[in-house]
Design a protein around this motif. Sequence first.
Motif, PDB file in Angstrom:
ATOM      1  N   LYS A 110       0.838  -1.211   0.000  1.00 34.98           N
ATOM      2  CA  LYS A 110       0.000   0.000   0.000  1.00 34.98           C
ATOM      3  C   LYS A 110       0.869   1.256   0.000  1.00 34.98           C
ATOM      4  O   LYS A 110       0.562   2.227  -0.685  1.00 34.98           O
ATOM      5  N   THR A 111       1.962   1.234   0.757  1.00 35.80           N
ATOM      6  CA  THR A 111       2.891   2.364   0.749  1.00 35.80           C
ATOM      7  C   THR A 111       3.424   2.586  -0.658  1.00 35.80           C
ATOM      8  O   THR A 111       3.451   3.715  -1.152  1.00 35.80           O
ATOM      9  N   LEU A 112       3.832   1.506  -1.316  1.00 35.37           N
ATOM     10  CA  LEU A 112       4.343   1.621  -2.679  1.00 35.37           C
ATOM     11  C   LEU A 112       3.277   2.157  -3.626  1.00 35.37           C
ATOM     12  O   LEU A 112       3.558   2.994  -4.485  1.00 35.37           O
ATOM     13  N   ALA A 113       2.033   1.690  -3.464  1.00 40.75           N
ATOM     14  CA  ALA A 113       0.928   2.186  -4.296  1.00 40.75           C
ATOM     15  C   ALA A 113       0.710   3.677  -4.064  1.00 40.75           C
ATOM     16  O   ALA A 113       0.496   4.439  -5.023  1.00 40.75           O
ATOM     17  N   ASN A 114       0.774   4.106  -2.807  1.00 40.82           N
ATOM     18  CA  ASN A 114       0.626   5.534  -2.502  1.00 40.82           C
ATOM     19  C   ASN A 114       1.758   6.343  -3.126  1.00 40.82           C
ATOM     20  O   ASN A 114       1.535   7.439  -3.652  1.00 40.82           O
ATOM     21  N   TRP A 115       2.958   5.829  -3.044  1.00 42.07           N
ATOM     22  CA  TRP A 115       4.088   6.517  -3.660  1.00 42.07           C
ATOM     23  C   TRP A 115       3.904   6.622  -5.168  1.00 42.07           C
ATOM     24  O   TRP A 115       4.182   7.667  -5.748  1.00 42.07           O
ATOM     25  N   ARG A 116       3.443   5.530  -5.796  1.00 37.49           N
ATOM     26  CA  ARG A 116       3.229   5.571  -7.256  1.00 37.49           C
ATOM     27  C   ARG A 116       2.222   6.648  -7.621  1.00 37.49           C
ATOM     28  O   ARG A 116       2.446   7.408  -8.554  1.00 37.49           O
ATOM     29  N   SER A 117       1.121   6.721  -6.886  1.00 36.72           N
ATOM     30  CA  SER A 117       0.084   7.701  -7.221  1.00 36.72           C
ATOM     31  C   SER A 117       0.546   9.128  -6.926  1.00 36.72           C
ATOM     32  O   SER A 117       0.032  10.076  -7.512  1.00 36.72           O
ATOM     33  N   GLY A 118       1.526   9.274  -6.039  1.00 38.55           N
ATOM     34  CA  GLY A 118       2.042  10.591  -5.694  1.00 38.55           C
ATOM     35  C   GLY A 118       3.337  10.952  -6.405  1.00 38.55           C
ATOM     36  O   GLY A 118       3.940  11.983  -6.118  1.00 38.55           O
ATOM     37  N   GLY A 119       3.772  10.095  -7.322  1.00 38.59           N
ATOM     38  CA  GLY A 119       5.003  10.373  -8.057  1.00 38.59           C
ATOM     39  C   GLY A 119       6.267  10.236  -7.227  1.00 38.59           C
ATOM     40  O   GLY A 119       7.280  10.861  -7.510  1.00 38.59           O
ATOM     41  N   LYS A 120       6.217   9.404  -6.186  1.00 35.69           N
ATOM     42  CA  LYS A 120       7.363   9.185  -5.310  1.00 35.69           C
ATOM     43  C   LYS A 120       7.811   7.729  -5.419  1.00 35.69           C
ATOM     44  O   LYS A 120       7.194   6.938  -6.109  1.00 35.69           O
ATOM     45  N   GLY A 121       8.856   7.416  -4.690  1.00 34.61           N
ATOM     46  CA  GLY A 121       9.314   6.029  -4.641  1.00 34.61           C
ATOM     47  C   GLY A 121      10.108   5.634  -5.866  1.00 34.61           C
ATOM     48  O   GLY A 121      10.404   6.450  -6.734  1.00 34.61           O
ATOM     49  N   PRO A 122      10.470   4.349  -5.930  1.00 33.29           N
ATOM     50  CA  PRO A 122      11.266   3.853  -7.054  1.00 33.29           C
ATOM     51  C   PRO A 122      10.468   3.882  -8.356  1.00 33.29           C
ATOM     52  O   PRO A 122       9.238   3.796  -8.350  1.00 33.29           O
ATOM     53  N   LYS A 123      11.193   4.009  -9.456  1.00 33.89           N
ATOM     54  CA  LYS A 123      10.543   3.915 -10.760  1.00 33.89           C
ATOM     55  C   LYS A 123       9.903   2.541 -10.881  1.00 33.89           C
ATOM     56  O   LYS A 123      10.371   1.568 -10.288  1.00 33.89           O
ATOM     57  N   TYR A 124       8.824   2.459 -11.651  1.00 39.97           N
ATOM     58  CA  TYR A 124       8.120   1.188 -11.823  1.00 39.97           C
ATOM     59  C   TYR A 124       7.650   1.043 -13.262  1.00 39.97           C
ATOM     60  O   TYR A 124       7.654   1.998 -14.031  1.00 39.97           O
ATOM     61  N   ILE A 125       7.250  -0.156 -13.592  1.00 33.81           N
ATOM     62  CA  ILE A 125       6.733  -0.479 -14.918  1.00 33.81           C
ATOM     63  C   ILE A 125       5.311  -0.963 -14.733  1.00 33.81           C
ATOM     64  O   ILE A 125       5.051  -1.804 -13.870  1.00 33.81           O
ATOM     65  N   LYS A 126       4.398  -0.430 -15.529  1.00 31.40           N
ATOM     66  CA  LYS A 126       3.007  -0.881 -15.437  1.00 31.40           C
ATOM     67  C   LYS A 126       2.636  -1.543 -16.755  1.00 31.40           C
ATOM     68  O   LYS A 126       2.698  -0.930 -17.812  1.00 31.40           O
TER      69      LYS A 126
END
Length: 73
Positions: free
Chosen positions: A28-44
């Motif tokens: 959930k933390t990672l999901a929140n970071w993704r939606s807020g433009g934070k955290g590690p880069k990811y691939i969707k």
Amino acid sequence: MTVKTTRVPALATAAEVAAFLGGDFSEKTLANWRSGGKGPKYIKFSGGKGGSVRYDWSDVRTWLDAQSRAGSA
């Protein structure tokens, strides 16, 4: 002579990254970071049930390195 090596998969799930980070970090933390433009880069990946998110381990390491701070005690 044979040398045995362990290969780390290049891509990780959010659950794997959360487990690697440990502590207070969750999917959930990672999901929140993704939606807020934070955290590690990811691939969707598109398709399925809303797509699938993966993290490249090298991006996770790069992000972790960027979090390093020198402090004074």
